[in-house]
Design an enzyme around this catalytic site. Structure first.
Site, short mmCIF file in Angstrom:
data_model
loop_
_atom_site.label_atom_id
_atom_site.label_comp_id
_atom_site.label_asym_id
_atom_site.label_seq_id
_atom_site.Cartn_x
_atom_site.Cartn_y
_atom_site.Cartn_z
N SER A 1 29.63 12.32 56.25
CA SER A 1 30.81 11.96 55.44
C SER A 1 30.46 11.47 54.04
O SER A 1 31.16 10.63 53.49
CB SER A 1 31.67 10.93 56.19
OG SER A 1 32.11 11.46 57.42
N GLU B 1 21.08 11.55 59.66
CA GLU B 1 22.52 11.74 59.85
C GLU B 1 22.98 11.00 61.10
O GLU B 1 22.83 11.53 62.21
CB GLU B 1 22.84 13.23 60.00
CG GLU B 1 22.50 14.07 58.80
CD GLU B 1 23.37 15.33 58.72
OE1 GLU B 1 24.02 15.52 57.70
OE2 GLU B 1 23.41 16.07 59.70
N GLU C 1 24.79 18.89 65.77
CA GLU C 1 25.67 19.86 66.45
C GLU C 1 24.85 20.86 67.25
O GLU C 1 25.28 21.32 68.31
CB GLU C 1 26.57 20.56 65.42
CG GLU C 1 27.66 19.61 64.93
CD GLU C 1 28.12 19.84 63.49
OE1 GLU C 1 27.90 20.94 62.95
OE2 GLU C 1 28.71 18.90 62.91
N LYS D 1 28.26 24.93 57.64
CA LYS D 1 28.53 25.09 59.08
C LYS D 1 29.16 26.48 59.31
O LYS D 1 28.84 27.41 58.58
CB LYS D 1 29.41 23.94 59.58
CG LYS D 1 28.81 22.58 59.19
CD LYS D 1 29.38 21.41 59.91
CE LYS D 1 28.69 20.14 59.43
NZ LYS D 1 29.11 18.96 60.16
P1 PGA Z 1 29.98 15.87 56.97
O1 PGA Z 1 28.80 16.69 57.69
O2 PGA Z 1 29.56 15.67 55.54
O3 PGA Z 1 31.18 16.74 57.10
O4 PGA Z 1 30.10 14.57 57.70
C1 PGA Z 1 27.46 16.42 57.40
C2 PGA Z 1 26.57 17.30 58.24
O5 PGA Z 1 26.91 17.57 59.39
O6 PGA Z 1 25.50 17.70 57.78
#
Ligand code: PGA
Length: 255
Positions: free
Chosen positions: A216, A170, A100, A15
């Site tokens: 997560s 996801e 996102e 990210k």
């Molecule tokens: P996270 O993010 O492992 O922090 O939940 C996963 C992602 O957004 O690809």
């Protein structure tokens, strides 16, 4: 075809984290941790770190990915980056349709579909993200949402082209929240997605597609999630920024 014959892939989605110097340090930490991986390992770093990531991972088993790109190959799109620009850097993968991007940057399935096409045209591999919001899960429309995102995101993608595409399921409520889908919940949706891919293409094609789980996933829960029939790897956010944790996930994916 069964799970053992499909490619397993673990991708770290950094990210908007890590300056160039921080990225260099993390990549150096990751190299030994990932060296024994018996799966594809992809580091999806910010644009500003891509060239350095490609250089630092040369001769290793690590692949490099971007987290987004524009659908046009060039033009008057101030501030954007195109797929051919990424290709020339030596990038292999591009994450597309991350929740996102969908929620903060208003990316629609139609835009994501154009991006999938642009990435394939540039000779790169898309990691197409799909997943439902919490309200949608509560309303019982998880499958409908995922089917729609898969069908629209892959519109016009041929049976030959789909071989270069990975899917990441996801659930939005699990991203960055510490709330993981149970292994059974995640496997059920991944299996459902494989069914949609079978309808769009055919059984053999669908069986060969890598479908990751993301949301997560961490050093503790990775093994259980990755042992499931339809979970062929992970898209990892938070835990990909910690070399030891990412290493544990890779170990779990390599079994
Ligand atoms: P996270 O993010 O492992 O922090 O939940 C996963 C992602 O957004 O690809």
């Amino acid at each position: 075809m069964n799970k053992l014959k499909r490619k397993t892939a673990v991708a770290g989605n950094w990210k908007m984290n890590k300056t160039l110097s921080e990225a260099k340090a993390l990549i150096e930490e990751l190299k030994p941790v990932c060296a024994m991986a018996d799966c594809e390992v992809i580091l999806c770093v910010p644009f500003t770190n891509l060239l350095t990531a490609v250089e630092l991972t040369k001769g290793t088993n690590l692949k490099v990915g971007a987290q987004n790109c524009h659908f046009a190959s060039s033009g008057a799109y101030t501030g954007e980056i195109s797929a051919p620009m990424l290709g020339e850097l030596g990038v292999d993968y591009v994450i597309l349709g991350h929740s996102e991007r969908r929620s903060y940057f208003a990316e629609t399935d139609a835009i994501i579909n154009q991006k999938v096409k642009a990435v394939l045209e540039a000779g790169l591999k898309p990691i197409l993200c799909v997943g439902e919001l919490l309200e949608q899960r509560e309303d019982g429309i998880t499958e409908e949402v995922c089917a729609m995102q898969i069908k629209l995101g892959l519109k016009g993608i041929s049976k030959e082209e789909i071989k270069s595409v990975m899917i990441a399921y996801e659930p939005v409520w699990a991203i960055g929240t510490g709330k993981t889908a149970t292994a059974e919940e995640a496997n059920a949706v991944n299996g459902y997605i494989r069914g949609v891919l079978e309808l769009l293409y055919d059984k053999d094609t669908a069986q060969a597609i890598t479908i990751q789980y993301g949301g997560s996933m961490n050093a503790k829960n990775a093994q259980e999630l990755l042992s499931m029939e339809h979970i062929d790897g992970g898209l990892i956010g938070g835990a990909s920024l910690k070399a030891a944790d990412f290493g544990e996930i890779i170990k779990a994916a390599s079994r």
